[in-house]
Design a protein around this motif. Sequence first.
Motif, PDB file in Angstrom:
ATOM      1  N   PHE A 118      10.843  16.328  -2.033  1.00  0.00           N
ATOM      2  CA  PHE A 118       9.887  16.250  -3.136  1.00  0.00           C
ATOM      3  C   PHE A 118       9.112  14.943  -3.040  1.00  0.00           C
ATOM      4  CE2 PHE A 118      13.393  18.854  -4.513  1.00  0.00           C
ATOM      5  CZ  PHE A 118      12.799  19.900  -5.181  1.00  0.00           C
ATOM      6  N   LEU A 119       7.842  14.984  -3.408  1.00  0.00           N
ATOM      7  CA  LEU A 119       7.056  13.751  -3.428  1.00  0.00           C
ATOM      8  C   LEU A 119       6.368  13.593  -4.767  1.00  0.00           C
ATOM      9  CD1 LEU A 119       3.748  14.360  -3.136  1.00  0.00           C
ATOM     10  CD2 LEU A 119       4.400  14.811  -0.799  1.00  0.00           C
ATOM     11  N   LYS A 120       5.978  12.347  -5.028  1.00  0.00           N
ATOM     12  CA  LYS A 120       5.250  12.040  -6.246  1.00  0.00           C
ATOM     13  C   LYS A 120       4.216  10.988  -5.911  1.00  0.00           C
ATOM     14  CE  LYS A 120       6.028  10.959 -11.106  1.00  0.00           C
ATOM     15  NZ  LYS A 120       7.047  10.701 -12.133  1.00  0.00           N
ATOM     16  N   LYS A 121       3.007  11.159  -6.446  1.00  0.00           N
ATOM     17  CA  LYS A 121       1.952  10.176  -6.243  1.00  0.00           C
ATOM     18  C   LYS A 121       2.307   8.896  -6.989  1.00  0.00           C
ATOM     19  CE  LYS A 121      -1.142  12.901  -7.955  1.00  0.00           C
ATOM     20  NZ  LYS A 121      -2.396  13.445  -8.476  1.00  0.00           N
ATOM     21  N   ILE A 122       1.980   7.777  -6.370  1.00  0.00           N
ATOM     22  CA  ILE A 122       2.228   6.483  -7.013  1.00  0.00           C
ATOM     23  C   ILE A 122       1.102   6.232  -8.003  1.00  0.00           C
ATOM     24  CG2 ILE A 122       2.415   4.001  -6.666  1.00  0.00           C
ATOM     25  CD1 ILE A 122       3.598   4.611  -3.906  1.00  0.00           C
ATOM     26  N   ASP A 151      20.989  23.630  -2.849  1.00  0.00           N
ATOM     27  CA  ASP A 151      21.805  24.437  -3.761  1.00  0.00           C
ATOM     28  C   ASP A 151      22.057  23.755  -5.110  1.00  0.00           C
ATOM     29  OD1 ASP A 151      23.541  22.453  -2.932  1.00  0.00           O
ATOM     30  OD2 ASP A 151      25.176  23.818  -2.410  1.00  0.00           O
ATOM     31  N   ARG A 152      21.371  22.665  -5.391  1.00  0.00           N
ATOM     32  CA  ARG A 152      21.557  21.938  -6.658  1.00  0.00           C
ATOM     33  C   ARG A 152      20.362  22.206  -7.583  1.00  0.00           C
ATOM     34  NH1 ARG A 152      25.691  18.023  -6.822  1.00  0.00           N
ATOM     35  NH2 ARG A 152      26.704  17.802  -4.824  1.00  0.00           N
ATOM     36  N   GLN A 153      20.343  23.395  -8.165  1.00  0.00           N
ATOM     37  CA  GLN A 153      19.192  23.826  -8.959  1.00  0.00           C
ATOM     38  C   GLN A 153      18.912  22.911 -10.140  1.00  0.00           C
ATOM     39  OE1 GLN A 153      17.108  26.347  -7.871  1.00  0.00           O
ATOM     40  NE2 GLN A 153      15.788  25.400  -9.423  1.00  0.00           N
ATOM     41  N   GLY A 184       0.821  -1.210   0.000  1.00  0.00           N
ATOM     42  CA  GLY A 184       0.000   0.000   0.000  1.00  0.00           C
ATOM     43  C   GLY A 184       0.848   1.250   0.000  1.00  0.00           C
ATOM     44  N   GLY A 185       0.207   2.374   0.184  1.00  0.00           N
ATOM     45  CA  GLY A 185       0.888   3.659   0.168  1.00  0.00           C
ATOM     46  C   GLY A 185       0.440   4.486  -1.020  1.00  0.00           C
ATOM     47  N   ALA A 186       0.704   5.770  -0.933  1.00  0.00           N
ATOM     48  CA  ALA A 186       0.227   6.667  -1.973  1.00  0.00           C
ATOM     49  C   ALA A 186       1.334   7.488  -2.629  1.00  0.00           C
ATOM     50  CB  ALA A 186      -0.812   7.625  -1.394  1.00  0.00           C
ATOM     51  N   VAL A 187       2.508   7.575  -1.964  1.00  0.00           N
ATOM     52  CA  VAL A 187       3.559   8.448  -2.484  1.00  0.00           C
ATOM     53  C   VAL A 187       4.938   7.816  -2.335  1.00  0.00           C
ATOM     54  CG1 VAL A 187       2.299  10.573  -1.959  1.00  0.00           C
ATOM     55  CG2 VAL A 187       3.950   9.685  -0.310  1.00  0.00           C
ATOM     56  N   TYR A 188       5.841   8.343  -3.142  1.00  0.00           N
ATOM     57  CA  TYR A 188       7.251   8.130  -2.878  1.00  0.00           C
ATOM     58  C   TYR A 188       7.918   9.487  -2.904  1.00  0.00           C
ATOM     59  CZ  TYR A 188       7.967   7.684  -8.046  1.00  0.00           C
ATOM     60  OH  TYR A 188       8.007   7.839  -9.407  1.00  0.00           O
ATOM     61  N   PHE A 189       9.071   9.579  -2.272  1.00  0.00           N
ATOM     62  CA  PHE A 189       9.690  10.887  -2.150  1.00  0.00           C
ATOM     63  C   PHE A 189      11.199  10.775  -2.162  1.00  0.00           C
ATOM     64  CE2 PHE A 189       9.409   9.349   2.126  1.00  0.00           C
ATOM     65  CZ  PHE A 189      10.420   9.957   2.847  1.00  0.00           C
ATOM     66  N   LEU A 190      11.823  11.918  -2.358  1.00  0.00           N
ATOM     67  CA  LEU A 190      13.274  12.002  -2.376  1.00  0.00           C
ATOM     68  C   LEU A 190      13.693  13.375  -1.902  1.00  0.00           C
ATOM     69  CD1 LEU A 190      13.444  13.713  -5.187  1.00  0.00           C
ATOM     70  CD2 LEU A 190      13.550  11.476  -6.221  1.00  0.00           C
ATOM     71  N   GLU A 191      14.988  13.511  -1.674  1.00  0.00           N
ATOM     72  CA  GLU A 191      15.531  14.767  -1.179  1.00  0.00           C
ATOM     73  C   GLU A 191      16.761  15.135  -2.006  1.00  0.00           C
ATOM     74  OE1 GLU A 191      14.574  14.317   3.547  1.00  0.00           O
ATOM     75  OE2 GLU A 191      16.423  13.392   2.822  1.00  0.00           O
ATOM     76  N   PHE A 244      15.240  19.052 -12.506  1.00  0.00           N
ATOM     77  CA  PHE A 244      15.069  17.708 -13.066  1.00  0.00           C
ATOM     78  C   PHE A 244      13.942  16.965 -12.344  1.00  0.00           C
ATOM     79  CE2 PHE A 244      16.221  13.179 -12.656  1.00  0.00           C
ATOM     80  CZ  PHE A 244      16.033  12.794 -13.971  1.00  0.00           C
ATOM     81  N   TYR A 245      13.934  17.008 -11.022  1.00  0.00           N
ATOM     82  CA  TYR A 245      12.881  16.313 -10.274  1.00  0.00           C
ATOM     83  C   TYR A 245      11.509  16.911 -10.594  1.00  0.00           C
ATOM     84  CZ  TYR A 245      16.456  13.935  -7.499  1.00  0.00           C
ATOM     85  OH  TYR A 245      17.513  13.159  -7.087  1.00  0.00           O
ATOM     86  N   GLN A 246      11.427  18.226 -10.661  1.00  0.00           N
ATOM     87  CA  GLN A 246      10.143  18.860 -10.938  1.00  0.00           C
ATOM     88  C   GLN A 246       9.669  18.566 -12.359  1.00  0.00           C
ATOM     89  OE1 GLN A 246      11.136  22.880  -9.553  1.00  0.00           O
ATOM     90  NE2 GLN A 246       9.927  22.498  -7.714  1.00  0.00           N
ATOM     91  N   ILE A 247      10.551  18.559 -13.327  1.00  0.00           N
ATOM     92  CA  ILE A 247      10.193  18.207 -14.702  1.00  0.00           C
ATOM     93  C   ILE A 247       9.639  16.787 -14.759  1.00  0.00           C
ATOM     94  CG2 ILE A 247      11.201  17.647 -16.971  1.00  0.00           C
ATOM     95  CD1 ILE A 247      13.049  20.121 -16.521  1.00  0.00           C
ATOM     96  N   ASN A 248      10.142  15.919 -13.868  1.00  0.00           N
ATOM     97  CA  ASN A 248       9.721  14.524 -13.840  1.00  0.00           C
ATOM     98  C   ASN A 248       8.566  14.272 -12.875  1.00  0.00           C
ATOM     99  OD1 ASN A 248      11.447  12.595 -15.606  1.00  0.00           O
ATOM    100  ND2 ASN A 248      12.858  14.176 -14.872  1.00  0.00           N
ATOM    101  N   GLY A 249       7.840  15.325 -12.513  1.00  0.00           N
ATOM    102  CA  GLY A 249       6.583  15.170 -11.790  1.00  0.00           C
ATOM    103  C   GLY A 249       6.660  15.165 -10.279  1.00  0.00           C
ATOM    104  N   PHE A 250       7.820  15.438  -9.696  1.00  0.00           N
ATOM    105  CA  PHE A 250       7.925  15.502  -8.245  1.00  0.00           C
ATOM    106  C   PHE A 250       7.516  16.894  -7.774  1.00  0.00           C
ATOM    107  CE2 PHE A 250      10.456  11.823  -9.135  1.00  0.00           C
ATOM    108  CZ  PHE A 250      10.253  10.995  -8.035  1.00  0.00           C
ATOM    109  N   ILE A 251       6.836  16.943  -6.639  1.00  0.00           N
ATOM    110  CA  ILE A 251       6.302  18.185  -6.089  1.00  0.00           C
ATOM    111  C   ILE A 251       7.072  18.534  -4.816  1.00  0.00           C
ATOM    112  CG2 ILE A 251       4.250  19.290  -5.109  1.00  0.00           C
ATOM    113  CD1 ILE A 251       2.617  17.109  -6.643  1.00  0.00           C
ATOM    114  N   PHE A 252       7.606  19.754  -4.749  1.00  0.00           N
ATOM    115  CA  PHE A 252       8.279  20.216  -3.540  1.00  0.00           C
ATOM    116  C   PHE A 252       7.254  20.289  -2.410  1.00  0.00           C
ATOM    117  CE2 PHE A 252       9.194  23.661  -0.600  1.00  0.00           C
ATOM    118  CZ  PHE A 252      10.469  23.315  -0.173  1.00  0.00           C
TER     119      PHE A 252
END
Length: 171
Positions: A167-171, A136-138, A125-132, A143-151
Amino acid sequence: MNKLLLSFSCPLNDEVESFLKNNAFDFSSKNQAVTYLVFQGKRFIAYFTLANKLIQVQKNAVSKSVLKRLLRTAEDSGNEFINVPGILVAQLGKNFTDKNNTLISGTELLDIISYFVKEVQALIGGAVYFLECDSDRQKVIDFYQINGFIFFSQRAAKSDGIQLFQFLKKI
């Protein structure tokens, strides 16, 4: 296996290289995280590490539709945060040794990670995955935002106090 791991090189991020060489095995043996190696044929081209983790998401940091979806699996603590079970992409990186990094794009690596996350989600189960990533690495943030991750938040790293964007992204 040790020889293979020691051959990994990531000059863009020392932490990514150090984790694989010095910590991945320990995290796995303690059942804290699992590291997956990505190959093309016999060439070691990338890796990623997944862990199960509870994250705090500030309610007003995400859209109402994302919040509604998160609340299906989250614990609402009654304040401005919700506790969301998620899958942490703890590390990911491409192997620059012998130009192996050219054999996979970052988006392709995220696609592989997404496949594994969906497999895990189907089992537990679960609804999201996330990363950090370091604040300072713009290029990485973009890249993460272009690939659908939300701050959704930021925090100070325990080891050195560097600000990490989450950043998180819905599964």
